[in-house]
Design a protein around this motif. Structure first.
Motif, PDB file in Angstrom:
ATOM      1  N   SER A  44      39.000  49.398  30.494  1.00  0.00           N
ATOM      2  CA  SER A  44      39.582  48.233  31.147  1.00  0.00           C
ATOM      3  C   SER A  44      40.336  47.396  30.123  1.00  0.00           C
ATOM      4  CB  SER A  44      38.456  47.412  31.786  1.00  0.00           C
ATOM      5  OG  SER A  44      38.986  46.325  32.477  1.00  0.00           O
ATOM      6  N   PHE A  45      41.553  46.999  30.465  1.00  0.00           N
ATOM      7  CA  PHE A  45      42.383  46.178  29.595  1.00  0.00           C
ATOM      8  C   PHE A  45      42.780  44.914  30.341  1.00  0.00           C
ATOM      9  CE2 PHE A  45      43.070  50.624  28.467  1.00  0.00           C
ATOM     10  CZ  PHE A  45      42.766  50.592  27.114  1.00  0.00           C
ATOM     11  N   ASP A  46      42.634  43.777  29.691  1.00  0.00           N
ATOM     12  CA  ASP A  46      42.967  42.481  30.274  1.00  0.00           C
ATOM     13  C   ASP A  46      44.444  42.191  30.023  1.00  0.00           C
ATOM     14  OD1 ASP A  46      43.211  39.712  30.880  1.00  0.00           O
ATOM     15  OD2 ASP A  46      41.074  39.460  30.525  1.00  0.00           O
ATOM     16  N   PHE A  47      45.171  41.747  31.047  1.00  0.00           N
ATOM     17  CA  PHE A  47      46.595  41.446  30.904  1.00  0.00           C
ATOM     18  C   PHE A  47      46.853  40.305  29.919  1.00  0.00           C
ATOM     19  CE2 PHE A  47      47.624  42.961  35.496  1.00  0.00           C
ATOM     20  CZ  PHE A  47      47.513  44.266  35.087  1.00  0.00           C
ATOM     21  N   ASP A  48      45.891  39.400  29.765  1.00  0.00           N
ATOM     22  CA  ASP A  48      46.099  38.217  28.934  1.00  0.00           C
ATOM     23  C   ASP A  48      45.626  38.377  27.493  1.00  0.00           C
ATOM     24  OD1 ASP A  48      47.190  36.801  31.087  1.00  0.00           O
ATOM     25  OD2 ASP A  48      45.220  36.136  31.764  1.00  0.00           O
ATOM     26  N   GLU A  49      45.030  39.518  27.145  1.00  0.00           N
ATOM     27  CA  GLU A  49      44.524  39.724  25.792  1.00  0.00           C
ATOM     28  C   GLU A  49      45.277  40.866  25.118  1.00  0.00           C
ATOM     29  OE1 GLU A  49      40.306  40.285  25.708  1.00  0.00           O
ATOM     30  OE2 GLU A  49      39.945  38.576  27.022  1.00  0.00           O
ATOM     31  N   PRO A  50      45.474  40.765  23.793  1.00  0.00           N
ATOM     32  CA  PRO A  50      46.126  41.877  23.090  1.00  0.00           C
ATOM     33  C   PRO A  50      45.264  43.140  23.161  1.00  0.00           C
ATOM     34  CG  PRO A  50      45.664  40.026  21.591  1.00  0.00           C
ATOM     35  CD  PRO A  50      45.129  39.666  22.929  1.00  0.00           C
ATOM     36  N   VAL A  51      45.905  44.278  23.305  1.00  0.00           N
ATOM     37  CA  VAL A  51      45.186  45.541  23.448  1.00  0.00           C
ATOM     38  C   VAL A  51      44.628  46.011  22.112  1.00  0.00           C
ATOM     39  CG1 VAL A  51      45.415  47.962  24.088  1.00  0.00           C
ATOM     40  CG2 VAL A  51      46.581  46.215  25.416  1.00  0.00           C
ATOM     41  N   GLY A  52      45.416  45.880  21.045  1.00  0.00           N
ATOM     42  CA  GLY A  52      44.983  46.403  19.758  1.00  0.00           C
ATOM     43  C   GLY A  52      45.195  47.908  19.708  1.00  0.00           C
ATOM     44  N   ILE A  53      44.660  48.507  18.670  1.00  0.00           N
ATOM     45  CA  ILE A  53      44.804  49.949  18.491  1.00  0.00           C
ATOM     46  C   ILE A  53      43.412  50.566  18.449  1.00  0.00           C
ATOM     47  CG2 ILE A  53      45.579  51.783  16.931  1.00  0.00           C
ATOM     48  CD1 ILE A  53      47.748  49.846  15.957  1.00  0.00           C
TER      49      ILE A  53
ATOM     50  N   VAL B 122      45.459  43.317  40.126  1.00  0.00           N
ATOM     51  CA  VAL B 122      46.227  42.092  39.910  1.00  0.00           C
ATOM     52  C   VAL B 122      45.395  40.839  40.174  1.00  0.00           C
ATOM     53  CG1 VAL B 122      48.489  43.135  40.254  1.00  0.00           C
ATOM     54  CG2 VAL B 122      47.244  42.266  42.218  1.00  0.00           C
ATOM     55  N   THR B 123      44.390  40.932  41.014  1.00  0.00           N
ATOM     56  CA  THR B 123      43.525  39.785  41.277  1.00  0.00           C
ATOM     57  C   THR B 123      42.701  39.435  40.043  1.00  0.00           C
ATOM     58  OG1 THR B 123      43.329  40.496  43.573  1.00  0.00           O
ATOM     59  CG2 THR B 123      41.739  38.871  42.807  1.00  0.00           C
ATOM     60  N   ASP B 124      42.187  40.451  39.379  1.00  0.00           N
ATOM     61  CA  ASP B 124      41.346  40.270  38.197  1.00  0.00           C
ATOM     62  C   ASP B 124      42.163  40.285  36.904  1.00  0.00           C
ATOM     63  OD1 ASP B 124      38.850  39.781  37.158  1.00  0.00           O
ATOM     64  OD2 ASP B 124      38.287  41.892  37.029  1.00  0.00           O
ATOM     65  N   LYS B 125      43.479  40.567  36.998  1.00  0.00           N
ATOM     66  CA  LYS B 125      44.392  40.669  35.861  1.00  0.00           C
ATOM     67  C   LYS B 125      43.930  41.713  34.856  1.00  0.00           C
ATOM     68  CE  LYS B 125      46.414  36.103  35.510  1.00  0.00           C
ATOM     69  NZ  LYS B 125      46.483  34.932  34.644  1.00  0.00           N
ATOM     70  N   LYS B 126      43.612  42.909  35.364  1.00  0.00           N
ATOM     71  CA  LYS B 126      43.147  43.985  34.495  1.00  0.00           C
ATOM     72  C   LYS B 126      43.816  45.308  34.862  1.00  0.00           C
ATOM     73  CE  LYS B 126      38.715  42.030  33.425  1.00  0.00           C
ATOM     74  NZ  LYS B 126      38.310  42.011  32.085  1.00  0.00           N
ATOM     75  N   LEU B 127      43.926  46.153  33.855  1.00  0.00           N
ATOM     76  CA  LEU B 127      44.375  47.521  34.034  1.00  0.00           C
ATOM     77  C   LEU B 127      43.174  48.410  33.739  1.00  0.00           C
ATOM     78  CD1 LEU B 127      46.494  49.830  34.201  1.00  0.00           C
ATOM     79  CD2 LEU B 127      46.788  49.528  31.755  1.00  0.00           C
ATOM     80  N   LYS B 128      42.859  49.319  34.656  1.00  0.00           N
ATOM     81  CA  LYS B 128      41.752  50.247  34.465  1.00  0.00           C
ATOM     82  C   LYS B 128      42.330  51.649  34.418  1.00  0.00           C
ATOM     83  CE  LYS B 128      38.783  47.015  36.747  1.00  0.00           C
ATOM     84  NZ  LYS B 128      38.077  46.605  37.923  1.00  0.00           N
ATOM     85  N   VAL B 129      41.997  52.377  33.364  1.00  0.00           N
ATOM     86  CA  VAL B 129      42.589  53.702  33.174  1.00  0.00           C
ATOM     87  C   VAL B 129      41.551  54.667  32.618  1.00  0.00           C
ATOM     88  CG1 VAL B 129      43.457  53.142  30.872  1.00  0.00           C
ATOM     89  CG2 VAL B 129      44.568  54.914  32.175  1.00  0.00           C
ATOM     90  N   SER B 130      41.659  55.907  33.068  1.00  0.00           N
ATOM     91  CA  SER B 130      40.840  56.992  32.525  1.00  0.00           C
ATOM     92  C   SER B 130      41.808  57.958  31.852  1.00  0.00           C
ATOM     93  CB  SER B 130      40.064  57.696  33.637  1.00  0.00           C
ATOM     94  OG  SER B 130      39.372  58.798  33.119  1.00  0.00           O
TER      95      SER B 130
END
Length: 55
Positions: A24-33, A5-13
């Protein structure tokens, strides 16, 4: 899955983290496909209790 939440990112494996890279996905940017190929070992677990002890 880790929410930073500090960096506004989701990290997933996707799949086991020791066999697959982290994304890594940024909360403020569209994810896309995109397509992600996951590696895993197809094993038959005879004794689930012992399997979890070894993890």
């Amino acid at each position: 899955m880790i929410f930073d939440v500090t960096d506004k990112k989701l990290k997933v494996s996707f799949g086991p983290p020791d066999m697959n890279e982290w994304h890594s996905f940024d909360f403020d940017e569209p994810v896309g496909i995109q397509e992600v190929v996951c590696k895993y070992e197809d094993v038959i677990i005879e004794d689930p209790e012992q399997f979890w002890r070894e993890m």
